[in-house]
Every structure is written in C-alpha cells, then in structure tokens.
Design an enzyme around this catalytic site. Structure first.
Site, PDB file in Angstrom:
ATOM      1  CB  THR A   1      27.745  -4.004   0.389  1.00  9.80           C
ATOM      2  OG1 THR A   1      27.605  -3.102  -0.696  1.00  9.80           O
ATOM      3  CG2 THR A   1      28.097  -3.230   1.663  1.00  9.80           C
TER       4      THR A   1
ATOM      5  CB  THR B   1      23.991  -5.574  -4.522  1.00  7.65           C
ATOM      6  OG1 THR B   1      23.124  -6.570  -3.974  1.00  7.65           O
ATOM      7  CG2 THR B   1      23.433  -5.097  -5.851  1.00  7.65           C
ATOM      8  CB  CYS B   2      28.173  -2.296  -3.838  1.00  2.00           C
ATOM      9  SG  CYS B   2      26.758  -1.596  -2.972  1.00  2.00           S
ATOM     10  CG  ASN B   3      32.944  -6.464  -4.276  1.00  2.00           C
ATOM     11  OD1 ASN B   3      33.789  -5.595  -4.415  1.00  2.00           O
ATOM     12  ND2 ASN B   3      33.230  -7.746  -4.318  1.00  2.00           N
TER      13      ASN B   3
ATOM     14  CG  LEU C   1      33.173  -1.572  -9.175  1.00  2.00           C
ATOM     15  CD1 LEU C   1      33.273  -0.133  -9.662  1.00  2.00           C
ATOM     16  CD2 LEU C   1      34.100  -1.807  -7.992  1.00  2.00           C
TER      17      LEU C   1
END
Length: 161
Positions: free
Chosen positions: A46, A48-50, A54
């Site tokens: 996703t 923001t996560c990617n 992370l």
C-alpha cells in the site's frame, strides 16, 4: 482494549516465508528473550506502507540494531505469500522479519485492528511501532496521522532506543 506500555504481547501465531515455504512462528518464537522493534502496517504494497514506513526501517536498520536491538520485524494483515513478495520487492528479505497476520488475530488481540471496509480493505492493522523486550512492550507509538508514518516511523522509534 489497546495494548499499552508494560503489557505482554498477546499469544499469536504468525507466518513468515522461508526457502521451504511458509513457516509458523509464535509470539514466543519471535519475542522471548529478545529486544525486538516491531512495526505494523495496514498492508503490504500500500502507498504509505511501501513508500514511507518500511523504507525508514530499512534505511535505519544498522542504527537500530546498534542500540541493542536483536531483530526488526514488520507485521501486516496479509498472507505469507504477499509478505514474502513484499520482502523481496523492497530488498528487505533477510534484513527485517516479515510477519503475516493473515486473519488479523494478533491485531485484534492487541487492540490494534482497524476496519477499513469502507476503503475495500476489510480488517487491517493500525499503523504502529513498538519496542518489545522479552515479550513486554516498553515503547508504543500508534500513528495519529492517516496516510503518514510520522508517529510510528523509524526516526521516532530511534529516539526511544
């Protein structure tokens, strides 16, 4: 009720990808006798996560480990195949432990679950970071900025180590 500093992590079983396929790891396997930085994301790949969350942990991996941390782990309500692909895609394989919480059992037990059905994502994990020492939470950051990784990012966590 949301987990808090001083609480023990709930018992849960995660899956992680290995060369031999998906392997089950319990809370005890990951956290007993260790100091672990755990961060949670709503979903692998996703935006923001990617792109934001992370990468900060990958970029600051050495600095985090140099402060007495044994392991850095990320958890998401995804299956182990998606988490394994995310680890390979991001270059995080072998650097961060990618934990699949496929049914959200850990997220629910820790009170860190969120219903994103309105966005077509269903049950997910809130974005968070924590320091866990021998299974007990010693620092906890729950993201208060939707679509960002400020409160739960690696820079904030480094300040707490």
């Amino acid at each position: 009720m949301t987990i808090a500093v001083g609480d023990k992590l709930p018992e849960a079983t995660f899956k992680t990808m290995t060369d031999d396929g998906a392997k089950a790891l319990t809370t005890a396997d990951v956290f007993s006798g260790k100091k672990v930085v755990l961060f949670g994301v709503p979903g692998a790949f996703t935006p923001t996560c990617n792109n934001n969350h992370l990468p900060g942990y990958l970029e600051n991996r050495d600095a985090i480990l140099s402060r007495g941390v044994d392991q850095i782990a990320v958890v998401a309500v995804n299956d182990p195949f998606v988490m394994g692909a995310w680890a390979r895609f991001t270059g995080g394989e072998g650097k961060i432990l990618f934990l699949a919480d496929g049914s959200g059992d850990f997220a629910k037990a820790a009170g860190l679950d969120i219903d994103l059905s309105a966005n077509g994502l269903g049950l997910r994990s809130k974005r968070f970071s924590m320091i866990v020492e021998n299974g007990a939470v010693t620092a906890l950051n729950i993201e208060g900025n939707p679509g960002q990784a400020v409160d739960s990012g690696a820079a904030k966590l480094l300040e707490q180590l």
